[in-house]
Design an enzyme around this catalytic site. Structure first.
Site: not given
Ligand code: GLC
Length: 745
Positions: A263
């Site tokens: 993430d």
């Molecule tokens: C965010 C989310 C994830 C998302 C990523 C990119 O913090 O937890 O679901 O795809 O960052 O935006």
């Protein structure tokens, strides 16, 4: 021309041919693994390090020297995010990246229709492909453990079997475009509060029976090409590089060959990320172009620190090579897959798909006296009340926020559908969140209203009194502490005084319909005072049309709840036995974490309700229709014999009403006598059938031994204990219409 000259020409051409031979890694006709090995063999150590971490907010560099393409990712699970600036969350202000906004994933789950999931995945995948993206950062499938979780709207409900049947076609649909699905957030990211420090403490049986099945199906049946690790920890290690989740289970037990992507900002050190099964690092909160160093991306944990570790012998190149192979595989399956289609954006097909999925996802929770569908012969004056009738919801809520080509509000849809047949009067009723901007995208609405609550209420009551039918359209929105990333709700109650207003409206006019727009369950203290209730979800661009279509009966509602509608948190295992949101602790590295023992174990959702004989506001799997269905006697052989690998259950279902409709027939299994504590019943099959008035269909289910098994943590395997099993056939988890039994050997 004489032979000699011809032979010389032939020799020259063959020589030229030798120079013109396409390298294996660039030759699409070669087997994938051969292409991977050939590319790997040509890469320098620096190139191997570069390819496994970001170069910008949503891209990784590939290998320019070898012509290996960049990997571009995009959110999100319900639509393709607008292009952002190189290393910012802010949109880049493009004029050709407005998308079709599809319904929330809880709405998709509420269709209980895998065909809708395939249509959804194919459609959103076409838009990601059209935008030349290689990875779609979705679907999210974390289990609905608590109604307070801010991101329930992005997920598929409380039951592992329903999740697993809906995620597979979604993934297959996306990947049919040569775009990778990125199934998230693996695993146990079941709350947004303390999402970076939550440390769920879960026993193996609970993990394998509740929290893994959806992910396992996505990996082993859906063949998802990538997974995203969660921010949270699990048993003391970060999920994005958790050796148990990533190495032992995903890459080991499930033999998965895809790519684990962190993430954004979920990586906290190099060593555990290297050994914990992570393959690509994104988003470590750095400004790639201006944060001091010439290129701050070199400071990523998978950048210079990893390179230095390889060079000084801390890490083996073998581990690195496995990561590089997985990234190359992802690249050859997507960006360097010449056979992938070209995609499309904002097409009529996508608009129709968004509407169809929305119409099938709306859940008719209650409809006393058949108040719905609206009959403009009787209902000549329609009052529409509530902020959610006019508020656009595709902007906000976190990373799933979109720049939609359009979003038809409920009021606009109602006017389109009924405007020529009835008088429609709108009253705001309350002011909640008049804002509408996120990462530089604005809804363009100005919902400012400076009237006092008293004035707003008085106007709503008057409008209600003067109408033949009242549609209250309220619920939640994408503000913090509602349906939004990075915060949980603080209560199940509706905000902005809606409960009081609904009670006032119920006194002003008995013909009251409440349409709850939300992605998670809310408390409904007024449930006995309101004759008709719809769970309207967030339905994206076609919200207004989909809702109006159901209100008018053009679409006969067929949605079923993908989660329990609890009356209070006392009915929720996570809160009753807890813990939620956990308690402070210090981990092995001395960091403060929030230990969160999942003491409720496997008793999540209806499993907890059944065990404690509770009565929720509405049960899991509940959903009415404008017609009615009768179930005949379920039948099955009396013995599931040793030599048989499956057993068939048959149940006749009849449409006893006067209009065509769809019914989701649910099959629950009960182990009559087991050596371990097992839920009263568990969903193990379902089928959605369409029936004309008076039509009967024999619905058939096949059960294998897996469907009768529980996970034995000591043996680390699924076990079916021979003995008697009861099969419960229901229209919901609590509306059991028919039963049968058999003895399994
Ligand atoms: C965010 C989310 C994830 C998302 C990523 C990119 O913090 O937890 O679901 O795809 O960052 O935006």
């Amino acid at each position: 021309m004489n032979k000699k000259i011809l032979s010389i020409i032939g020799f020259m051409l063959s020589g030229l041919g030798a120079f013109a031979t396409t390298p294996v890694y660039l030759d699409e006709s070669q087997p994938l693994e051969d292409r991977v090995e050939d590319a790997l063999s040509r890469m320098t150590l620096r190139e191997k390090i570069n390819i496994i971490h970001a170069q910008s907010k949503f891209s990784a560099p590939g290998v320019p020297r070898l012509g290996i393409a960049e990997i571009w990712c995009t959110d999100g699970p319900m639509g393709v995010r607008p292009e952002v600036l190189w290393d910012e969350w802010e949109q880049a202000g493009w004029t050709n990246d407005s998308c079709t906004a599809f319904p929330s994933l809880t709405a998709l789950a509420a269709t209980w229709n895998p065909d809708m999931a395939l249509l959804y995945g194919k459609s959103i995948g076409e838009e990601a492909r059209f935008r030349n993206k290689s990875v779609l950062l979705g679907p999210g499938i974390n289990v609905y453990r608590t109604p307070l979780n801010g991101r329930n709207f992005e997920y598929m409900g409380e039951d592992p079997y329903l999740i697993s049947r809906m995620v597979v076609p979604y993934v297959q649909g996306v990947q049919s475009n040569g775009v990778a699905a990125c199934v998230k957030h693996f695993a146990l990211n079941n709350n947004e509060i303390n999402r970076h420090t939550s440390n769920p403490i879960v026993d193996d049986r609970t993990l394998y029976e509740i929290y893994l099945p959806g992910f396992k199906a996505a990996a082993t049946e859906g063949d998802a090409w990538s997974f995203m690790g969660g921010y949270n920890l699990f048993r003391g290690e970060h999920a994005s590089y958790n050796p148990i989740l990533m190495n032992q289970i995903l890459k080991g037990e499930w033999d998965w060959d895809g790519t684990v992507i962190s993430d954004w900002g979920a990586v906290h050190d190099t060593k555990t990320a290297v050994t914990g099964g992570l393959d690509m690092e994104f988003g470590s909160w750095t400004d790639g172009l201006s944060n001091g160093a010439s290129n701050a991306y070199d400071n990523y944990f998978f950048a210079n620190p990893y390179l230095e570790g390889i060079q000084n012998g801390t890490y083996s190149e073998d581990e690195l090579n496995d990561k590089v192979r997985r990234v190359l595989r992802l690249t050859f399956r997507t960006a360097m897959n010449k056979n992938r289609p070209y995609g499309s954006m904002g097409s009529d097909e996508h608009i129709q798909a968004a509407r169809q999925i929305g119409e099938e996802g709306v859940v008719l929770l209650k409809n006393d006296n058949n108040l719905l569908p609206i009959d403009t012969n009787k209902h000549k004056k329609i009052a529409v009340i509530g902020e959610n009738a006019i508020k656009k919801m595709t902007v906000g809520g976190g990373s799933s926020s979109l720049k939609a080509r359009y979003e038809l509000t409920p009021l606009e849809g109602i006017k389109n559908r009924f405007g020529n047949e009835a008088e429609i009067v709108y009253a705001r009723g309350y002011v909640g969140d008049p804002s509408g901007e996120y990462n530089g995208v604005s809804t363009g609405q100005d919902l400012t209203d400076n009237r006092s609550p008293e004035e707003l209420t008085a106007e709503a009551i008057q409008v209600a009194k003067d109408a033949d039918i009242v549609l209250f359209i309220g619920g939640l929105n994408k503000s913090n502490h509602q349906d939004a990333e990075d915060s949980d709700r603080e209560t199940m109650a509706l905000p902005y005084g809606q409960d009081e207003l609904i009670m006032e409206l119920s006194k002003a006019n008995p013909n009251l319909v409440v349409v709850n727009i939300s992605g998670t369950g809310v408390a409904m203290p007024w449930v006995n005072s309101v004759p008709s209730i719809l769970q309207g979800w967030y339905l994206g661009s076609e919200t207004g049309n989909a809702l109006a279509s159901v209100l008018a009966g053009d679409a006969n509602p067929s949605g079923k709840l993908p989660y329990t509608y609890y009356a209070s948190l006392d009915q929720v295992g996570a809160h009753k036995l807890g813990e939620y949101p956990g308690h402070k602790s210090i981990d092995a590295l001395g960091n403060e974490v929030m230990d969160m023992p999942y003491n409720e174990g496997i008793y999540v959702g209806y499993r907890f309700i059944d065990k404690n004989k509770l009565k929720p506001t509405f049960p899991f799997g509940h959903g009415l229709s404008y017609t009615t269905f009768a179930y005949g006697d379920a039948t099955s052989p009396k013995i599931f014999a040793k030599g048989d690998d499956k057993i068939e259950v048959l149940v006749p279902v009849t449409n006893t009403g006067d209009r065509k409709g769809k019914e989701t027939v649910q099959l629950y299994v009960r182990d009559v006598k087991s050596s371990v504590d097992r839920p009263v019943k568990e969903l193990k099959r379902f089928k959605k059938v369409e029936l004309n008035p008076g039509e009967t269909k024999d619905v058939s289910f096949e059960l294998d031994r897996d469907a009768l098994s529980y996970f034995d943590a000591d043996k680390h395997e699924w076990v079916m204990e021979p003995g008697e099993f009861e099969i419960l056939i229901g229209s919901s988890s609590s509306d059991i219409r028919s039963k049968t039994k058999f003895k399994a050997e």
